[in-house]
Design a protein around this motif. Structure first.
Motif, mmCIF file in Angstrom:
data_model
loop_
_atom_site.group_PDB
_atom_site.id
_atom_site.type_symbol
_atom_site.label_atom_id
_atom_site.label_comp_id
_atom_site.label_asym_id
_atom_site.label_seq_id
_atom_site.Cartn_x
_atom_site.Cartn_y
_atom_site.Cartn_z
ATOM 1 N N ALA A 124 -10.324 3.840 -6.982
ATOM 2 C CA ALA A 124 -9.607 2.729 -6.329
ATOM 3 C C ALA A 124 -9.593 3.012 -4.838
ATOM 4 C CB ALA A 124 -8.191 2.629 -6.878
ATOM 5 N N LYS A 125 -10.355 2.218 -4.087
ATOM 6 C CA LYS A 125 -10.568 2.509 -2.665
ATOM 7 C C LYS A 125 -9.518 1.864 -1.772
ATOM 8 C CE LYS A 125 -14.375 4.863 -2.238
ATOM 9 N NZ LYS A 125 -14.260 6.195 -1.670
ATOM 10 N N SER A 126 -9.241 0.594 -2.042
ATOM 11 C CA SER A 126 -8.335 -0.131 -1.142
ATOM 12 C C SER A 126 -7.898 -1.433 -1.795
ATOM 13 C CB SER A 126 -9.040 -0.432 0.193
ATOM 14 O OG SER A 126 -10.204 -1.202 -0.056
ATOM 15 N N LEU A 128 -4.175 4.294 -5.509
ATOM 16 C CA LEU A 128 -5.251 4.425 -4.513
ATOM 17 C C LEU A 128 -5.823 5.841 -4.482
ATOM 18 C CD1 LEU A 128 -3.893 2.178 -1.642
ATOM 19 C CD2 LEU A 128 -5.835 1.729 -3.158
ATOM 20 N N ASP A 129 -7.122 5.921 -4.223
ATOM 21 C CA ASP A 129 -7.873 7.183 -4.178
ATOM 22 C C ASP A 129 -7.913 7.899 -5.521
ATOM 23 O OD1 ASP A 129 -8.394 6.790 -1.483
ATOM 24 O OD2 ASP A 129 -6.461 7.675 -0.928
ATOM 25 N N ILE A 166 0.843 -1.209 0.000
ATOM 26 C CA ILE A 166 0.000 0.000 0.000
ATOM 27 C C ILE A 166 0.878 1.259 0.000
ATOM 28 C CG2 ILE A 166 -1.637 1.323 1.445
ATOM 29 C CD1 ILE A 166 -3.132 -1.036 0.562
ATOM 30 N N LEU A 179 -8.253 -5.716 -5.676
ATOM 31 C CA LEU A 179 -8.486 -4.272 -5.765
ATOM 32 C C LEU A 179 -9.963 -3.974 -5.513
ATOM 33 C CD1 LEU A 179 -7.470 -1.404 -6.630
ATOM 34 C CD2 LEU A 179 -8.070 -2.053 -8.969
#
Ligand code: BT5
Length: 239
Positions: A213-215, A196-197, A190, A222
């Motif tokens: 893309a949240k997490s 992400l985001d 991460i 994904l």
């Protein structure tokens, strides 16, 4: 760990898959010139000239396939990003396992399993890394921005040392990774993720899905969301 060095081969992954019965667990197939390298979905991995790394790691951890094996490419991407830090390069991971420097692809990773009938024979994790190239060589990759270590660092990198560091890095935590799974590397993954985001479009075979893309889940999947729903994707490419 055994290393087989070939002067030239069509593809280290193809060589490893063809000879998997004869090859011991943890054998590395390495070549200086690759004439027919492949990526996922019949895409090509180009030998752009200069001095690059093309290698495949043969793994035979068990007689049956386990889910955690599908995360080995993500594990290798984390190992590579860590190694690049030692070279003062801040690299990022694009889900699931592309390694980029400032948005330009420096390495691609591909895992292939060999299954005969009901028997799992092993796995081949291939990686191509652009090491010492001219800026002009990078233009041979026409559909994406590409880069190499020498272009980023403005100096030559010792290929043999880099190969030794990468394979040692891979095997130093390999057993622990197989035991603990993606969660073991999730934090590092991460921390290096560049997606992400952000609004992403993910190609999954013939289908595309767009959203934020949240997490990333504990299994390396994904999670994206659009205005209506969340989707958990286990395969695909961020375009
Ligand atoms: C990958 O596929 O990125 C996995 C590539 C794995 C290559 C290694 S080399 C050793 C071993 N033997 C093999 O035959 N393969 C493995 P994919 O995500 O499908 O990305 C392929 C895309 O990467 C291409 O369509 C190009 O856009 C881009 N590409 C091809 N060659 C490149 C290069 N040298 N540098 C940067 N990008 C490249």
């Amino acid at each position: 760990m055994n290393i087989i060095c070939l002067e030239k081969v069509d593809s280290t992954n193809t060589y490893a898959k063809t000879n998997i019965e004869k090859l011991a667990d943890k054998t590395i197939i390495h070549t200086l010139r690759q004439t027919n390298g492949h990526g996922r979905l019949q895409r090509t991995w180009i030998d752009i000239g200069g001095e690059n790394l093309f290698l495949s790691i043969v793994l035979k951890p068990s007689n049956e396939y386990k889910e955690v094996y599908s995360n080995l490419t993500q594990y290798l991407s984390v190992v590579l990003v860590k190694l690049l830090k030692e070279y003062d390069i801040n690299a990022q991971i694009k889900w699931p396992n592309d390694v980029l420097i400032d948005g330009k692809k420096v390495a691609g990773i591909l895992s292939e399993s060999v299954i005969q009938g009901n028997n799992f024979k092993g796995m081949v994790i291939g990686i191509g890394i652009n090491i010492n190239t001219d800026k002009k060589d990078l233009e041979k990759v026409t559909d994406k921005d590409a880069t190499s270590l020498s272009v980023e660092l403005n100096k030559t990198v010792d290929l043999k040392t880099f190969l030794a560091q990468l394979t040692e890095g891979f095997f130093s935590k390999y057993d622990e990774f197989l035991e603990k799974g993606f969660d073991y590397i999730k934090k590092d993954y991460i921390n290096s993720a560049c997606f992400l985001d952000k609004e992403v479009c993910v190609q999954m075979f013939n289908e595309k899905k767009s959203g934020i893309a949240k997490s990333v889940t504990g299994k390396g999947e994904l999670v994206i969301s659009d205005s209506e729903k969340e989707f958990v994707l286990s395969i695909g490419d961020i375009l």
